[in-house]
Design an enzyme around this catalytic site. Structure first.
Site, PDB file in Angstrom:
ATOM      1  N   HIS A 217       0.828  -1.199   0.000  1.00 13.37           N
ATOM      2  CA  HIS A 217       0.000   0.000   0.000  1.00 13.37           C
ATOM      3  C   HIS A 217       0.867   1.255   0.000  1.00 13.37           C
ATOM      4  O   HIS A 217       0.512   2.271   0.561  1.00 13.37           O
ATOM      5  CB  HIS A 217      -0.916   0.013   1.230  1.00 13.37           C
ATOM      6  CG  HIS A 217      -1.877  -1.119   1.251  1.00 13.37           C
ATOM      7  ND1 HIS A 217      -1.572  -2.320   1.844  1.00 13.37           N
ATOM      8  CD2 HIS A 217      -3.116  -1.255   0.717  1.00 13.37           C
ATOM      9  CE1 HIS A 217      -2.608  -3.149   1.700  1.00 13.37           C
ATOM     10  NE2 HIS A 217      -3.543  -2.529   1.016  1.00 13.37           N
ATOM     11  N   ASP A 393       0.327   4.172   4.297  1.00 14.84           N
ATOM     12  CA  ASP A 393       0.147   4.080   2.857  1.00 14.84           C
ATOM     13  C   ASP A 393      -0.106   5.423   2.189  1.00 14.84           C
ATOM     14  O   ASP A 393      -0.324   5.482   0.981  1.00 14.84           O
ATOM     15  CB  ASP A 393      -0.999   3.124   2.525  1.00 14.84           C
ATOM     16  CG  ASP A 393      -2.279   3.493   3.263  1.00 14.84           C
ATOM     17  OD1 ASP A 393      -2.329   4.592   3.843  1.00 14.84           O
ATOM     18  OD2 ASP A 393      -3.219   2.688   3.255  1.00 14.84           O
ATOM     19  N   GLY A 394      -0.101   6.503   2.953  1.00 11.91           N
ATOM     20  CA  GLY A 394      -0.184   7.841   2.370  1.00 11.91           C
ATOM     21  C   GLY A 394      -1.553   8.255   1.880  1.00 11.91           C
ATOM     22  O   GLY A 394      -1.684   9.266   1.195  1.00 11.91           O
ATOM     23  N   HIS A 396      -4.335   8.903   3.860  1.00 10.25           N
ATOM     24  CA  HIS A 396      -5.216   9.478   4.877  1.00 10.25           C
ATOM     25  C   HIS A 396      -5.818  10.806   4.428  1.00 10.25           C
ATOM     26  O   HIS A 396      -7.017  11.042   4.616  1.00 10.25           O
ATOM     27  CB  HIS A 396      -4.475   9.667   6.202  1.00 10.25           C
ATOM     28  CG  HIS A 396      -5.358  10.171   7.311  1.00 10.25           C
ATOM     29  ND1 HIS A 396      -6.348   9.403   7.861  1.00 10.25           N
ATOM     30  CD2 HIS A 396      -5.421  11.380   7.938  1.00 10.25           C
ATOM     31  CE1 HIS A 396      -6.978  10.104   8.789  1.00 10.25           C
ATOM     32  NE2 HIS A 396      -6.442  11.291   8.851  1.00 10.25           N
ATOM     33  N   GLY A 399      -8.397  10.159   1.741  1.00  9.26           N
ATOM     34  CA  GLY A 399      -9.560   9.525   2.346  1.00  9.26           C
ATOM     35  C   GLY A 399     -10.428  10.515   3.109  1.00  9.26           C
ATOM     36  O   GLY A 399     -11.661  10.495   2.998  1.00  9.26           O
ATOM     37  N   SER A 440     -10.026   5.223   8.786  1.00 10.08           N
ATOM     38  CA  SER A 440     -10.591   6.533   9.085  1.00 10.08           C
ATOM     39  C   SER A 440     -12.030   6.639   8.615  1.00 10.08           C
ATOM     40  O   SER A 440     -12.872   7.267   9.274  1.00 10.08           O
ATOM     41  CB  SER A 440      -9.746   7.644   8.445  1.00 10.08           C
ATOM     42  OG  SER A 440      -9.787   7.571   7.032  1.00 10.08           O
ATOM     43  N   ASP A 548       0.582  11.066  14.704  1.00 12.74           N
ATOM     44  CA  ASP A 548      -0.394  10.204  14.053  1.00 12.74           C
ATOM     45  C   ASP A 548      -1.302  11.040  13.161  1.00 12.74           C
ATOM     46  O   ASP A 548      -1.872  12.035  13.605  1.00 12.74           O
ATOM     47  CB  ASP A 548      -1.244   9.486  15.103  1.00 12.74           C
ATOM     48  CG  ASP A 548      -2.328   8.654  14.462  1.00 12.74           C
ATOM     49  OD1 ASP A 548      -1.986   7.631  13.845  1.00 12.74           O
ATOM     50  OD2 ASP A 548      -3.505   9.049  14.539  1.00 12.74           O
ATOM     51  N   PRO A 549      -1.469  10.671  11.885  1.00 12.79           N
ATOM     52  CA  PRO A 549      -2.281  11.492  10.982  1.00 12.79           C
ATOM     53  C   PRO A 549      -3.745  11.575  11.398  1.00 12.79           C
ATOM     54  O   PRO A 549      -4.394  12.612  11.215  1.00 12.79           O
ATOM     55  CB  PRO A 549      -2.121  10.802   9.620  1.00 12.79           C
ATOM     56  CG  PRO A 549      -1.648   9.432   9.932  1.00 12.79           C
ATOM     57  CD  PRO A 549      -0.850   9.533  11.178  1.00 12.79           C
TER      58      PRO A 549
END
Length: 565
Positions: A217, A393-394, A396, A399, A440, A548-549
């Site tokens: 991912h 996996d970049g 966020h 999404g 998310s 954390d994103p």
């Protein structure tokens, strides 16, 4: 992947549409993915596989006689929603139960688990098939925590063959578990992949080196080493897998050399020869070799090696005939068409009762907040993606932007029909979950639904409404995801925000400002932590030094609410 794109947000859906048009003899569309277009008799256990898009031929390329009954197709690298999974599983089910296979990622666990609970509530037997083949993502003592990568291909092929042979629900599960226990994968990356519409790759690998232990991912490897020759790479992969040989393994293996998307077949063939030589030198009996693209990661440069330690039973199902768009073996004989048209749209939340005037006024305020949240997520998506790409996996940022956009659209449609706040937020939550996918998406869908339950469709708001809503949001997130403060998740910002709001005095806006400050501090506190849950867990050490994103985006949303309430 940055070249042939129309609208980046629509790329996964457009790809599925084109795939169906090119493979009508195998598949037909249903909301959430595809199912077989060939007839399947009643009484067969259905096996459905799925996850985020970007891995073709996984998972849609495996739908066909002898392999899969359906595939759930999420956004790029993001788990499909529970509604999508339910739709495909329900369409594929033929009276003997349905099994959902996936690669042990947090979002998949949440969404597919919700879909399975819904099917069970309707009296349909349903369960999961979870692949854990990646030796780089967990120690030998934590095999159950490992992620699934290219091992999806052989384990799902074997389970699909068992189902096609008429084995019952529990027997298919047993055969899958045996195949999964016998399967190990190790991979290396030479360069990262680029999300559709993005300006650059999620990660880069220094010239002359390779990332060891890649994910599928867009996650970087767990370490780096000099690249060397094809035989040097073969040695790295073979030595790593032989060191992780299953305790119950015999001496026969199926060898699968998998390209990640940008590695040429000729390069893989050269490396395959070196791998076979090294395995034979180690005294291993090779019963089959596959070399090609089976589970990719967009345009990532790299390869992985999978060894399946087979016995007669597993080999029988591995060799069984199958006919799918991307993989064929032997002859499945004549098959009949099933041209029944299936529902390609989601079952939307409906307004069954008009909201009170007061609740409709609250619903309008909610729309304004969702609008502001969406604008903030669009503004922040690149930065959130950058943070997420450090150990994830970049996706966020994309999404959150997609999810908030879908929630806003649905909220406006429901408001036009007279929805109260609860119905509007229930629909918006489902839309966020569907639009965002991934962990998310599931969590924010649950948050909006929980807040809606506090607001109701007939009630006016009171002084304690925001506090009750925040508490309900925290309870929903922890109930669904199981995270606690210190796990390096959204909860590290959400829990302090709830506590600070309850302890603060003054107006609602003043208390929200206090909560936002506590959330920001909580997000900042995640920087030195090692991720214990979610997709960042396998690369937990790499996450140290980066917040954390999910905690960062939650903080941004609380700040937006405080500024617009």
């Amino acid at each position: 992947m940055t070249r042939l794109v129309n609208v980046p947000e629509e790329f996964p859906a457009e790809a599925v549409r084109g795939f169906v048009l090119a493979n009508k003899r195998y598949v037909k569309p249903v909301f959430g993915g595809v199912v077989r277009s060939t007839a399947t008799g009643q009484g067969k256990v259905a096996v459905v596989y799925g996850g985020g898009s970007g891995h073709y031929p996984a998972f849609a390329g495996w739908v066909g006689h002898g392999f899969a009954d359906g595939a759930v197709c999420g956004n790029i690298f993001s788990s499909p929603s529970a509604a999508q999974a339910y739709s495909v599983m329900k369409a594929a089910e033929r009276g003997a139960g349905v099994l959902m296979g996936f690669g042990n990622y947090a979002g998949d666990v949440l969404h597919f688990g919700q879909a399975i609970e819904r099917l069970r509530s309707e009296g349909i037997q349903a369960d999961t098939l979870v692949v854990t083949d990646d030796i780089a993502s967990g120690s030998k003592d934590e095999i159950a925590k490992r992620r699934g990568i290219a091992g999806d291909f052989p384990t799902f092929k074997i389970a699909g063959a068992a189902a096609e042979a008429g084995k019952d629900f529990d027997e298919v599960k047993r055969i899958f578990a045996k195949a999964n226990d016998a399967t190990r994968t190790f991979g290396v990356a030479f360069d990262g992949c680029t999300l559709p519409g993005a300006d650059g790759p999620l990660f880069t690998v220094p010239e002359g080196t390779m990332g060891i232990g890649l994910g599928i991912h867009g996650e970087p490897g767990v370490s780096e080493a000099p690249l060397g020759t094809a035989d040097d790479v073969a040695k790295t992969l073979v030595d790593g897998l032989l060191d992780d040989r299953p305790a119950s393994a015999g001496n026969r293996v199926v060898v699968i050399v998998n390209g990640l998307g940008d590695t040429k077949y000729e390069e893989m063939f050269v490396t395959t020869g070196n791998i076979v030589d090294r395995l034979e030198a180690a005294g291993i009996e090779i019963v089959d070799v596959e070399s090609g693209e089976f589970v990719t990661s967009l345009d990532m440069a790299g390869i992985s090696l999978t060894l399946v330690w087979v016995d007669d039973e597993l080999l029988e199902y591995w060799d069984a005939p199958c006919d799918a768009p991307a993989y064929r073996k032997g002859s499945v004989g004549d098959v009949q068409r099933d041209d029944a048209v299936l529902n390609a749209e989601a079952a939307a939340v409906e307004v069954t009762e008009q909201g009170s005037q007061a609740s409709q006024a609250v619903a309008q305020k909610v729309i304004g907040l969702l609008d502001a949240i969406h604008h903030k997520m669009e503004e922040s998506k690149e930065e959130l993606g950058r943070i997420d790409a450090v150990a994830g996996d970049g996706d966020h940022g994309i999404g959150m932007a997609n999810g908030s956009r879908a929630a806003l659209k649905t909220a406006r449609e429901l408001a036009d029909k007279g929805a109260g706040a609860q119905t509007l937020l229930a629909g918006a939550g489902e839309a966020w979950s569907d639009g965002a996918g991934g962990t998310s998406g599931a969590l924010w869908g649950a948050i909006l639904t929980a807040v809606g339950a506090v607001l109701g469709d007939q009630d006016a708001t009171g002084e304690d409404t925001v506090g009750k809503s925040l508490t309900a949001a925290l309870e929903a997130v922890q109930r669904l995801g199981g995270a606690q403060v210190g796990d390096k998740t959204m909860v590290d910002a959400l829990a302090p925000a709830v506590e600070a709001y309850q302890a603060a005095s003054g107006s609602v806006v003043e208390r929200l400002a206090t909560a936002a400050a506590a959330a920001a501090q909580g997000a900042e506190s995640t920087k030195p932590l090692v991720a214990k849950l979610g997709r960042s867990r396998p690369l937990g050490e790499k996450s140290v030094g980066t917040p954390d994103p999910g905690a960062v985006s939650f903080t941004q949303i609380v700040e937006v609410i405080g500024a617009n309430l």
